[in-house]
Design a protein around this motif. Structure first.
Motif, short mmCIF file in Angstrom:
data_model
loop_
_atom_site.label_atom_id
_atom_site.label_comp_id
_atom_site.label_asym_id
_atom_site.label_seq_id
_atom_site.Cartn_x
_atom_site.Cartn_y
_atom_site.Cartn_z
N GLN A 1 3.37 6.21 7.18
CA GLN A 1 3.36 7.55 6.58
C GLN A 1 3.99 7.52 5.20
OE1 GLN A 1 2.59 11.22 9.02
NE2 GLN A 1 4.77 10.88 9.11
N ALA A 2 5.09 6.79 5.05
CA ALA A 2 5.74 6.65 3.75
C ALA A 2 4.80 5.95 2.76
CB ALA A 2 7.03 5.86 3.89
N ARG A 3 4.05 4.99 3.26
CA ARG A 3 3.10 4.27 2.42
C ARG A 3 1.99 5.21 1.91
NH1 ARG A 3 -0.39 -0.95 4.60
NH2 ARG A 3 -1.72 -1.22 2.76
N LEU A 4 1.48 6.07 2.78
CA LEU A 4 0.45 7.03 2.37
C LEU A 4 1.01 8.03 1.35
CD1 LEU A 4 -1.23 7.83 5.82
CD2 LEU A 4 -2.24 6.54 3.93
N ALA A 5 2.23 8.51 1.60
CA ALA A 5 2.86 9.45 0.66
C ALA A 5 3.03 8.82 -0.71
CB ALA A 5 4.21 9.90 1.21
N GLU A 6 3.27 7.53 -0.74
CA GLU A 6 3.46 6.80 -1.99
C GLU A 6 2.13 6.53 -2.69
OE1 GLU A 6 4.48 2.19 -2.58
OE2 GLU A 6 6.16 3.31 -1.76
N LYS B 1 -11.53 7.30 0.39
CA LYS B 1 -10.44 6.32 0.37
C LYS B 1 -9.33 6.72 1.33
CE LYS B 1 -7.41 3.87 -2.87
NZ LYS B 1 -6.94 3.79 -4.28
N ILE B 2 -9.04 8.02 1.39
CA ILE B 2 -8.00 8.51 2.30
C ILE B 2 -8.43 8.31 3.75
CG2 ILE B 2 -6.72 10.53 3.09
CD1 ILE B 2 -6.88 11.63 0.25
N ILE B 3 -9.68 8.66 4.05
CA ILE B 3 -10.19 8.50 5.42
C ILE B 3 -10.12 7.04 5.85
CG2 ILE B 3 -12.25 8.66 6.87
CD1 ILE B 3 -13.00 11.19 5.29
N SER B 4 -10.49 6.15 4.94
CA SER B 4 -10.40 4.72 5.23
C SER B 4 -8.95 4.32 5.50
CB SER B 4 -10.95 3.92 4.04
OG SER B 4 -10.74 2.55 4.23
N ALA B 5 -8.02 4.88 4.72
CA ALA B 5 -6.61 4.53 4.87
C ALA B 5 -6.06 4.99 6.21
CB ALA B 5 -5.80 5.13 3.73
N VAL C 1 -6.56 -3.93 20.03
CA VAL C 1 -6.76 -2.76 19.16
C VAL C 1 -5.69 -2.74 18.07
CG1 VAL C 1 -6.85 -0.24 19.07
CG2 VAL C 1 -7.83 -1.45 21.03
N ALA C 2 -4.45 -3.11 18.43
CA ALA C 2 -3.39 -3.20 17.43
C ALA C 2 -3.72 -4.25 16.38
CB ALA C 2 -2.06 -3.53 18.11
N LEU C 3 -4.39 -5.31 16.77
CA LEU C 3 -4.83 -6.34 15.82
C LEU C 3 -5.79 -5.76 14.79
CD1 LEU C 3 -5.07 -9.29 14.85
CD2 LEU C 3 -6.84 -9.63 16.60
N ILE C 4 -6.71 -4.91 15.23
CA ILE C 4 -7.64 -4.25 14.31
C ILE C 4 -6.87 -3.40 13.31
CG2 ILE C 4 -9.55 -2.60 14.11
CD1 ILE C 4 -10.43 -3.47 16.92
N SER C 5 -5.90 -2.62 13.82
CA SER C 5 -5.07 -1.79 12.94
C SER C 5 -4.34 -2.64 11.91
CB SER C 5 -4.06 -0.99 13.78
OG SER C 5 -3.23 -0.20 12.97
N SER C 6 -3.80 -3.77 12.37
CA SER C 6 -3.05 -4.67 11.49
C SER C 6 -3.94 -5.26 10.41
CB SER C 6 -2.42 -5.79 12.33
OG SER C 6 -1.72 -6.69 11.52
N LEU C 7 -5.17 -5.66 10.78
CA LEU C 7 -6.09 -6.26 9.81
C LEU C 7 -6.49 -5.26 8.72
CD1 LEU C 7 -8.40 -8.34 12.20
CD2 LEU C 7 -6.71 -9.23 10.58
N ILE C 8 -6.77 -4.01 9.13
CA ILE C 8 -7.14 -2.98 8.15
C ILE C 8 -5.96 -2.69 7.22
CG2 ILE C 8 -7.91 -0.61 7.81
CD1 ILE C 8 -9.23 -0.76 10.57
N SER C 9 -4.76 -2.60 7.81
CA SER C 9 -3.56 -2.31 7.03
C SER C 9 -3.29 -3.42 6.02
CB SER C 9 -2.35 -2.15 7.98
OG SER C 9 -1.18 -1.91 7.26
N THR C 10 -3.45 -4.68 6.44
CA THR C 10 -3.20 -5.82 5.56
C THR C 10 -4.23 -5.89 4.43
OG1 THR C 10 -2.29 -7.04 7.43
CG2 THR C 10 -2.90 -8.31 5.49
N LYS C 11 -5.48 -5.58 4.76
CA LYS C 11 -6.56 -5.67 3.77
C LYS C 11 -6.44 -4.60 2.69
CE LYS C 11 -11.61 -5.91 3.44
NZ LYS C 11 -12.90 -5.81 4.18
N ARG C 12 -5.91 -3.43 3.06
CA ARG C 12 -5.80 -2.32 2.12
C ARG C 12 -4.82 -2.67 0.99
NH1 ARG C 12 -3.34 1.91 3.19
NH2 ARG C 12 -4.20 2.88 1.35
N ARG C 13 -5.19 -2.29 -0.22
CA ARG C 13 -4.33 -2.55 -1.38
C ARG C 13 -3.75 -1.29 -1.98
NH1 ARG C 13 -2.49 -7.58 -1.34
NH2 ARG C 13 -4.14 -9.00 -0.64
N GLY C 14 -4.14 -0.11 -1.42
CA GLY C 14 -3.60 1.15 -1.95
C GLY C 14 -4.40 1.68 -3.11
#
Length: 401
Positions: A336-341, A225-229, A388-401
């Motif tokens: 980074q703050a999101r990962l720490a949380e 899960k961390i690697i995916s994040a 490439v930034a679009l890919i990063s954005s899509l993964i970030s948006t899809k993640r729920r934590g």
């Protein structure tokens, strides 16, 4: 009346005690932040000053600039490989031990860099430096995340990140200036001395903070899960550094920038990065790390497109570079703050893997940038980086934590 006076005096004593306690807490918080900031500033200076020093090192050892570039590669590879191990260990054994030992070995590695009689020893010293920094940078982030109150974590993390970024446009130029008067070896002697002092300071400052998570909590951490994040950071770094690595080349070739104009453009970028990092902390604490990270990464897509269209626009490019760094580092710091949380029990591991993802992204970005320029030309680069930034954005948006 007497009873009323007694109550009044007791109330005043309580207020005074609370005031004293508040001052002590604020002073302690300032010491924590200043220690973290200074530590990352010195680490960042070592990283960023190497690039302008490479020509002088290559000349002294009679090697080509390409061979001298292996000093940076060796450092980066060792950092990327070993950071997750130190993050994992710090979650189990505590942060303080690894920060202090890391600074001590970092001091030693810089001393060896300064006195290296051969290029082989120089490479060895940079490998040790990469190993040392891997046990410092992500763990400083983790211990700040441990120490800060949840509602202040964004501000605290953004503050220490700004120390690392400040080295880009403050530490590195000072190091370059020192080289002109005393030679390149003096830069690393200075870093060795400062790092040794910081190892003592960190030993004292973090004496009361040595958080270790119990084994049961550790088993809750999902490495997959961390690697995916942290893949979000990999794509972010590719989008940022595929263009940044070749930024100077593009500005000179297509904007006819002089050396002073090139320096001014990099300064504009550096100031944007620091402001983006610092401001993102307050916004993150107010509206949430997830919202800020998603929104800023989405904005990064647009600013890269604008850079593609207006890269040869003369002075406008200064503002666009400032805006690019402002948005880009708002995205990085808030994430980074999101990962720490999201990973409190394995915060050290999560932030260490995030730094590994960052270095992997930087490496892949530089390779991708070179390939794109060779095959499609420089002006295709900002638009592909936007994708490439679009890919990063899509993964970030899809993640729920």
């Amino acid at each position: 009346m007497i009873y009323s006076n007694i109550i009044h005096k007791q109330s005043n004593k309580q207020i005074h005690c609370l005031w004293v306690i508040n001052i002590r807490i604020n002073f302690k918080d300032t010491v924590y932040l200043l220690t973290g900031w200074l530590t990352l500033f010195v680490i960042g200076t070592d990283l960023f000053v190497m690039s302008p020093l490479l020509p002088f090192i290559a000349e002294e050892y009679e090697i080509t600039p390409a061979v001298a570039g292996w000093l940076v590669t060796a450092f980066s590879l060792m950092y990327a490989i070993s950071a997750p191990l130190f993050g994992w260990l710090s979650d189990r054994k505590g942060r303080r031990l690894f920060i202090v030992l890391g600074l001590f070995s970092f001091s030693l590695s810089n001393f060896l860099t300064a006195v290296s009689p051969s290029f082989a020893m120089l490479i060895t010293s940079r490998i040790l430096a990469g190993l040392s920094v891997a046990s410092i940078t992500p763990i400083v982030y983790a211990i700040i995340g441990d120490t800060a109150l949840p509602e202040r974590r964004g501000v605290w993390l953004s503050t220490v990140v700004s120390g690392h970024l400040m080295a880009l446009w403050a530490g590195a130029p000072v190091g370059t200036l020192l080289e002109q008067f005393l030679g390149w070896r003096s830069v690393f002697i200075s870093l060795a001395i400062i790092a040794a002092i910081l190892s003592i300071i960190n030993f004292r400052v973090w004496a009361s903070i040595n958080k270790v998570h119990p084994g049961e909590a550790q088993r809750k951490g999902n490495t997959i899960k961390i690697i995916s994040a942290v893949s979000v950071t990999t794509f972010w770094a590719i989008a940022m550094y595929a263009l940044y690595v070749f930024l100077g080349t593009g500005l000179v070739l297509y904007n006819d920038f002089s050396s002073s104009e090139l320096a001014a453009s990099i300064t504009a970028y550096g100031i944007g990065a620091v402001i983006g990092s610092l401001s993102s902390g307050r916004v993150t604490d107010k509206i949430g790390a997830r919202i800020v990270s998603i929104f800023s990464t989405a904005m990064l897509i647009g600013i890269l497109v604008l850079l593609g269209f207006f890269f040869s626009s003369g002075t406008l490019v200064y503002f666009l570079l400032f805006l690019w760094a402002l948005i880009g580092y708002t995205s990085f710091t808030s994430y980074q703050a999101r990962l720490a949380e999201e990973f409190p029990e394995t915060r050290g591991m999560a932030l260490a893997l995030n730094n590994t993802a960052l270095y992997i992204g930087i490496t892949l970005g530089s390779m991708l940038g070179g390939y794109i320029i060779a095959n499609w030309g420089f002006f295709a680069l900002p638009f592909i980086c936007s994708g490439v930034a679009l890919i990063s954005s899509l993964i970030s948006t899809k993640r729920r934590g």
